[in-house]
Design an enzyme around this catalytic site. Structure first.
Site, PDB file in Angstrom:
ATOM      1  N   GLU A 180     -12.615   6.702 -10.808  1.00  0.00           N
ATOM      2  CA  GLU A 180     -12.949   7.933 -10.098  1.00  0.00           C
ATOM      3  C   GLU A 180     -12.981   9.131 -11.040  1.00  0.00           C
ATOM      4  O   GLU A 180     -13.835  10.023 -10.892  1.00  0.00           O
ATOM      5  CB  GLU A 180     -11.954   8.158  -8.961  1.00  0.00           C
ATOM      6  CG  GLU A 180     -12.107   7.139  -7.844  1.00  0.00           C
ATOM      7  CD  GLU A 180     -10.990   7.205  -6.816  1.00  0.00           C
ATOM      8  OE1 GLU A 180     -11.211   6.753  -5.674  1.00  0.00           O
ATOM      9  OE2 GLU A 180      -9.892   7.703  -7.138  1.00  0.00           O
ATOM     10  N   GLU A 183      -8.601  -1.482  -5.964  1.00  0.00           N
ATOM     11  CA  GLU A 183      -7.684  -1.145  -4.873  1.00  0.00           C
ATOM     12  C   GLU A 183      -7.657  -2.206  -3.776  1.00  0.00           C
ATOM     13  O   GLU A 183      -6.612  -2.471  -3.163  1.00  0.00           O
ATOM     14  CB  GLU A 183      -8.063   0.217  -4.264  1.00  0.00           C
ATOM     15  CG  GLU A 183      -7.758   1.410  -5.143  1.00  0.00           C
ATOM     16  CD  GLU A 183      -8.892   1.791  -6.064  1.00  0.00           C
ATOM     17  OE1 GLU A 183      -8.877   2.900  -6.605  1.00  0.00           O
ATOM     18  OE2 GLU A 183      -9.818   0.954  -6.254  1.00  0.00           O
TER      19      GLU A 183
END
Length: 258
Positions: free
Chosen positions: A112, A132
């Site tokens: 990110e 994740e």
């Protein structure tokens, strides 16, 4: 100001280099580091001398593997976690052109962070992943939207639904990064690129960045009108007058950011 040695910010001329400096932990980000990133972004935004920024990780193993998972249980409630000061948000609010020099793992929040940058360069040894899902959750800092913009929805789905990494060559083929270089050359390449951008008119560079981001969210007709309005603003600056004068006089322009 958040004080931590785990995030460094070094300035050389018009270029700032932010380094995530926790290599033993693969540059995993703690709340203190997130606060430091927010502080650096605010300071660099307010400093007219800074015209371009490089983001990288210390060491040769990792750019960043995201949040330090061991710190996540420190949030008292899920709502506190939801309202935390996010490091990705801080970097997306940076008005100056931002280059990621991805020197190793860019996983989770590290992916990110890379996606928050305007341009991404990668070492040949770099890998990228959205892992994740393997831990039971998903990214929360624009991972899906930014990844889909970069690599397309199908490739984004492959990364998001498997959590498996891709190597630098695949990242280049998919458009996630612009250039792949040898690890020893990465920082110099990123610094040279930042220097080239810093040599351009700074108001125009920041306007181009703002315009590009707006173009993602606007219908085409609105985006073109918005671009024309921003062009007019740039055209009225002293830098634009200097650019025209330099062109007429066949010399390099001397931009002052005015």
């Amino acid at each position: 100001m958040n004080q931590t040695t785990d995030v460094r910010c070094d300035v050389d001329g018009h270029v700032a280099v932010i380094t995530l400096n926790r290599p033993v932990k693969l540059n995993a980000i703690t709340p203190a580091m997130a606060g430091a990133l927010r502080d650096h972004a605010t300071r660099l935004n307010d400093d007219p001398a800074i015209r371009a920024v490089v983001l990288t990780g210390a060491g040769d193993r990792a750019f960043c593997v995201g949040s330090d998972v061991g710190e996540l249980d420190a949030y008292a409630t899920p709502w506190d976690f939801r309202n935390r000061g996010d490091y990705g948000d801080a970097l997306r609010e940076l008005r100056k052109p931002l280059i990621a020099a991805v020197n190793g793992y860019a996983y989770g929040g590290g992916l990110e962070l890379a996606l928050a940058c305007d341009i991404r360069l990668a070492a040949r040894t770099a890998t990228f992943a959205a892992p994740e899902i393997k831990l039971g959750w998903i990214g929360g800092t624009g991972q899906s939207a930014l990844l889909a913009h970069s690599v397309g929805p199908g490739n984004a789905a492959l990364m998001l639904l498997t959590g498996d990494p891709i190597d630098a060559e695949r990242a280049l083929a998919w458009g996630l990064v612009s250039t792949v270089v040898e690890p020893a050359d990465l920082r110099a390449e990123a610094r040279e690129l930042a220097g080239r951008i810093a040599a351009r008119a700074p108001i125009a560079a920041q306007t181009a960045k703002a315009n590009l981001r707006a173009a993602y969210t606007m219908p085409l007709d609105q985006a073109i009108r918005y671009e024309r309005d921003l062009q007019t603003i740039c055209f009225a600056t002293e830098d634009a007058a200097e650019g025209r004068a330099a062109f007429a006089e066949r010399r390099d322009p001397r931009f002052q950011g005015r």
